[in-house]
Design a protein around this motif. Structure first.
Motif, PDB file in Angstrom:
ATOM      1  N   UNK B  35       0.841  -1.178   0.000  1.00 54.53           N
ATOM      2  CA  UNK B  35       0.000   0.000   0.000  1.00 54.53           C
ATOM      3  C   UNK B  35       0.885   1.239   0.000  1.00 54.53           C
ATOM      4  N   UNK B  37       0.602   5.232   1.332  1.00 49.28           N
ATOM      5  CA  UNK B  37      -0.228   6.080   2.169  1.00 49.28           C
ATOM      6  C   UNK B  37       0.365   7.484   2.261  1.00 49.28           C
ATOM      7  N   UNK B  41      -4.306  10.417   4.903  1.00 49.29           N
ATOM      8  CA  UNK B  41      -5.148   9.728   3.921  1.00 49.29           C
ATOM      9  C   UNK B  41      -5.170   8.230   4.226  1.00 49.29           C
ATOM     10  N   UNK B  42      -6.170   7.518   3.740  1.00 49.62           N
ATOM     11  CA  UNK B  42      -6.157   6.060   3.928  1.00 49.62           C
ATOM     12  C   UNK B  42      -5.134   5.408   3.014  1.00 49.62           C
ATOM     13  N   UNK B  43      -4.753   4.196   3.318  1.00 47.47           N
ATOM     14  CA  UNK B  43      -3.828   3.476   2.434  1.00 47.47           C
ATOM     15  C   UNK B  43      -4.472   3.213   1.070  1.00 47.47           C
ATOM     16  N   UNK B  88       4.357   7.044   2.857  1.00 46.08           N
ATOM     17  CA  UNK B  88       4.585   5.881   3.713  1.00 46.08           C
ATOM     18  C   UNK B  88       4.157   4.651   2.923  1.00 46.08           C
ATOM     19  N   UNK B  90       3.306   0.810   3.063  1.00 49.38           N
ATOM     20  CA  UNK B  90       2.905  -0.220   4.015  1.00 49.38           C
ATOM     21  C   UNK B  90       2.822  -1.581   3.340  1.00 49.38           C
TER      22      UNK B  90
END
Lengths: 116, 117
Positions: B35, B37, B41-43, B88, B90
């Motif tokens: 993911x 991110x 914000x959401x992934x 980021x 993930x």
């Protein structure tokens, strides 16, 4: 396509009080899973609670519980006895029952602040 | 062991560099995810591997190249990135296939904070 809506960008609660975070979703499926994830400022996403759509009973995990209203497509999270460590971004997520991958559809998140 | 590990924690790279992100899990999960991110914000799902085969590529630019060398490892190779790729990243894992409900949870790693200069 499924969508997840979190209408509260930010929420605040006093320590030891109760707060409810809202989540609504849109789907044409009858079987699915719903999740609440917590992401503290340290970044790691942690599962808080899960709900299977075919179960009528609301899920509970210690101080965390959900109010699952399938007909209304609503999945709110209640945090009781709020603690400072509950401060985080909370994401509501949907997963289809079908399909071999557990792809999650996330809402935009609610930032929860806990006041001492 | 219910942990997903990611290395490095932080990465700064220039637009001409080649680097790799690494993700590892030992929970026996056969589905692994990358993911992206952005802050607040959401992934956003990038890639899904199921039984070590790429099953989903969410129209990610070719400067991101995933690799799943075995059932425990997931890599993301980076090349010629742009400053807007700073985010980021993930990694997550879960059981794959039509598993019982208790197996639907995705476990997330702590992420790699990537900065592209």
């Amino acid at each position: 396509a499924q969508t997840v809506t979190q209408s509260q960008p930010e929420m605040s609660v006093q320590e030891a009080e109760t707060v409810t975070l809202s989540c609504t979703y849109d789907t044409s499926e009858s079987d699915y899973y719903l999740f609440w994830y917590k992401q503290p400022p340290s970044r790691q996403m942690i599962l808080v609670i899960r709900q299977e759509a075919y179960k009528q009973q609301n899920a509970t995990e210690n101080r965390f519980s959900v109010n699952f209203q399938k007909a209304a497509k609503s999945f709110s999270l209640k945090i009781s006895d709020s603690q400072l460590g509950d401060a985080a971004m909370y994401f509501c997520a949907y997963r289809s029952f079908r399909g071999s991958q557990g792809n999650l559809i996330f809402g935009k998140g609610t930032k929860l602040s806990v006041k001492p | 062991d219910t942990e997903v590990t990611q290395t490095p924690k932080h990465l700064v790279m220039g637009m001409t560099n080649k680097k790799s992100l690494k993700c590892e899990q030992h929970m026996g999960h056969r589905a692994m995810y990358w993911y992206k991110q952005k802050a607040k914000k959401p992934p956003e799902l990038m890639f899904v591997y199921s039984y070590e085969k790429l099953s989903i590529n969410e129209s990610v630019p070719s400067r991101f190249s995933p690799e799943c060398p075995n059932s425990s490892l997931l890599n993301l190779h980076l090349h010629a990135l742009q400053p807007e790729d700073s985010a980021l990243y993930l990694c997550a894992s879960s059981h794959a296939g039509g598993a019982p409900s208790s197996y639907n949870e995705q476990f997330f790693g702590p992420g790699t904070r990537l900065t592209v200069l």
